[in-house]
Design a protein around this motif. Sequence first.
Motif, PDB file in Angstrom:
ATOM      1  N   ALA A  42       0.827  -1.207   0.000  1.00  0.00           N
ATOM      2  CA  ALA A  42       0.000   0.000   0.000  1.00  0.00           C
ATOM      3  C   ALA A  42       0.860   1.255   0.000  1.00  0.00           C
ATOM      4  N   ALA A  43       2.017   1.209   0.676  1.00  0.00           N
ATOM      5  CA  ALA A  43       2.891   2.381   0.734  1.00  0.00           C
ATOM      6  C   ALA A  43       3.543   2.693  -0.604  1.00  0.00           C
ATOM      7  N   GLY A  44       3.541   1.733  -1.526  1.00  0.00           N
ATOM      8  CA  GLY A  44       4.157   1.961  -2.828  1.00  0.00           C
ATOM      9  C   GLY A  44       3.196   2.356  -3.916  1.00  0.00           C
ATOM     10  N   LEU A  45       1.907   2.499  -3.612  1.00  0.00           N
ATOM     11  CA  LEU A  45       0.921   2.836  -4.635  1.00  0.00           C
ATOM     12  C   LEU A  45       0.971   4.321  -4.982  1.00  0.00           C
ATOM     13  N   LYS A  46       0.569   4.618  -6.202  1.00  0.00           N
ATOM     14  CA  LYS A  46       0.559   5.984  -6.726  1.00  0.00           C
ATOM     15  C   LYS A  46      -0.874   6.462  -6.860  1.00  0.00           C
ATOM     16  N   ALA A  71      -0.398   1.057  -9.304  1.00  0.00           N
ATOM     17  CA  ALA A  71       1.047   0.855  -9.215  1.00  0.00           C
ATOM     18  C   ALA A  71       1.746   1.846 -10.132  1.00  0.00           C
ATOM     19  N   PRO A  72       2.857   2.431  -9.721  1.00  0.00           N
ATOM     20  CA  PRO A  72       3.510   3.456 -10.548  1.00  0.00           C
ATOM     21  C   PRO A  72       4.026   2.927 -11.875  1.00  0.00           C
ATOM     22  N   HIS A  73       4.255   1.617 -11.997  1.00  0.00           N
ATOM     23  CA  HIS A  73       4.767   1.087 -13.259  1.00  0.00           C
ATOM     24  C   HIS A  73       3.658   0.754 -14.251  1.00  0.00           C
ATOM     25  N   LEU A 111       7.447  -3.130  -4.850  1.00  0.00           N
ATOM     26  CA  LEU A 111       7.199  -1.689  -4.817  1.00  0.00           C
ATOM     27  C   LEU A 111       7.936  -1.059  -3.645  1.00  0.00           C
ATOM     28  N   GLU A 112       8.525   0.102  -3.907  1.00  0.00           N
ATOM     29  CA  GLU A 112       9.187   0.858  -2.851  1.00  0.00           C
ATOM     30  C   GLU A 112       8.217   1.886  -2.271  1.00  0.00           C
ATOM     31  N   PRO A 113       8.293   2.148  -0.964  1.00  0.00           N
ATOM     32  CA  PRO A 113       7.433   3.200  -0.382  1.00  0.00           C
ATOM     33  C   PRO A 113       7.648   4.536  -1.087  1.00  0.00           C
ATOM     34  N   ARG A 114       6.577   5.278  -1.285  1.00  0.00           N
ATOM     35  CA  ARG A 114       6.630   6.540  -2.008  1.00  0.00           C
ATOM     36  C   ARG A 114       6.428   7.687  -1.029  1.00  0.00           C
TER      37      ARG A 114
END
Length: 470
Positions: free
Chosen positions: A247-251, A336-338, A391-394
């Motif tokens: 969840a921390a890596g979502l955009k 997801a950012p990708h 995913l990395e935290p954003r």
Amino acid sequence: MTSILPRPKSKGASQQGTPAAERGADRRRVVDCEVAIVGSDLAALALAHRLAGVGREVVRLAVPADPALPLDDLLAPGFAMPAGALVQRIGEDDAGALWALSREVAAQGRDLAAAVGVPLGPKGALLAARAHAAGRLAEEQALLARIAPGTARLVGASDLERLLGGSSFVAALGLVPAVRIPCGALAGALERAAASVGIHEIAADGPVSCDLNGLRKYVDTPSTRIRAFEVILCGTGVLRAGAPHLAAGLKAVHFAAGRVPLSGAPPAYGGRVREFAGFGIDYHVDEGGLVLAVETALPVRTLSGAARILSRHARGLLPDGIGGKAEGRGYRILAAPHGMPLVGRIDKGVHVIAGLGLQPLSAHLLAAALVAEAIGGRDDRLALLQPFLALEPRGALASLRDIASVWRARLAARTGVAKAARASSASVVAQSAGPRPLPARPRSEAPPTASPKPSGASRSDGRGGPRREA
């Protein structure tokens, strides 16, 4: 790939076809099952039907589904991530396998819709490019011709103008097979048919918490505890409870979306149109007007602000067709950012299906099919999507980069339109003027001779006038 159609009703593990229930010490109802599915989107419903149809004892905890744009759903091959970026990420072989699976599931989705009585809409899905992105779209088509032959057909500018009623786009890829489905109709039909395949559904009456360690997993609500050996988290909302690192890596992607009335007959094309490498425009046309979603750099706070954005872009798409005031509002979609769905196993007995808000409907069905086969131990193709779970935290810096990327896309599109206009204007001027030949001189006329220099009476003073010698 096996069929995704609902299988015959399964009796489950108990005589009544429902899981055993008992009262725990904390007075919550305890429900035991083999598989617990947490979610209410199409992927959760399709997955529950598949597992219950092969004899699994399934409990689905109904939590609010992720928000969705108000456009019709789309059954079409492909993903939000362009094929070129997908090949760079996982290579041509695996990218081709994913595209082949998505094309197969898109075709199966039409059979599923017919089986549950959902009417299909107009056929067609166009990935359209403005002038600045036409070269990249041609590269995308060449790549798809290698990894997914027969999936994409190139459409030229003249055909696009005839189909879409405007000249905003200069090229497009037509994806096949592709068809529109009324918004939410397939999910609603599957939910109504849940009882026929032995699915036990529980409505969440409050916040959901998860304990996913150990052999037996626990999913808790204020009144119910579900104990299961397999847990599938469906939707970005439940990731905070069961997979906070994802969840921390979502955009967060922001849109203005709604409907713009049209004057006169709608354009000939009734399928979905998505812009390639541009503003982030996605739309279709029906009898009620233009249904449009436009990506924005910042959240849209007011209805009037959304209406202005929609009207401006609608005039660009259909300059002579707008017949009334736009109505819309702001939307916030987590993705997801990708640009790929988050589907895979995050721990033993724990799977996730999330990040589907910007994906075609066929990606929901593909995720359900791959997870169901992986849980049954009959298929390992779920591994094709596993690399996208990292995913990395954003933080704030990533959000600023997201805002900048939207403005860069807009600037590139506007610069491309200006360059194309200048080139067209220069071409028209050159064709109308052309090189003018020198007039022919009569043979008897003597050639002009240079005038003699002054004898020293005067010379230029550098200011355009004569200057006297001393």
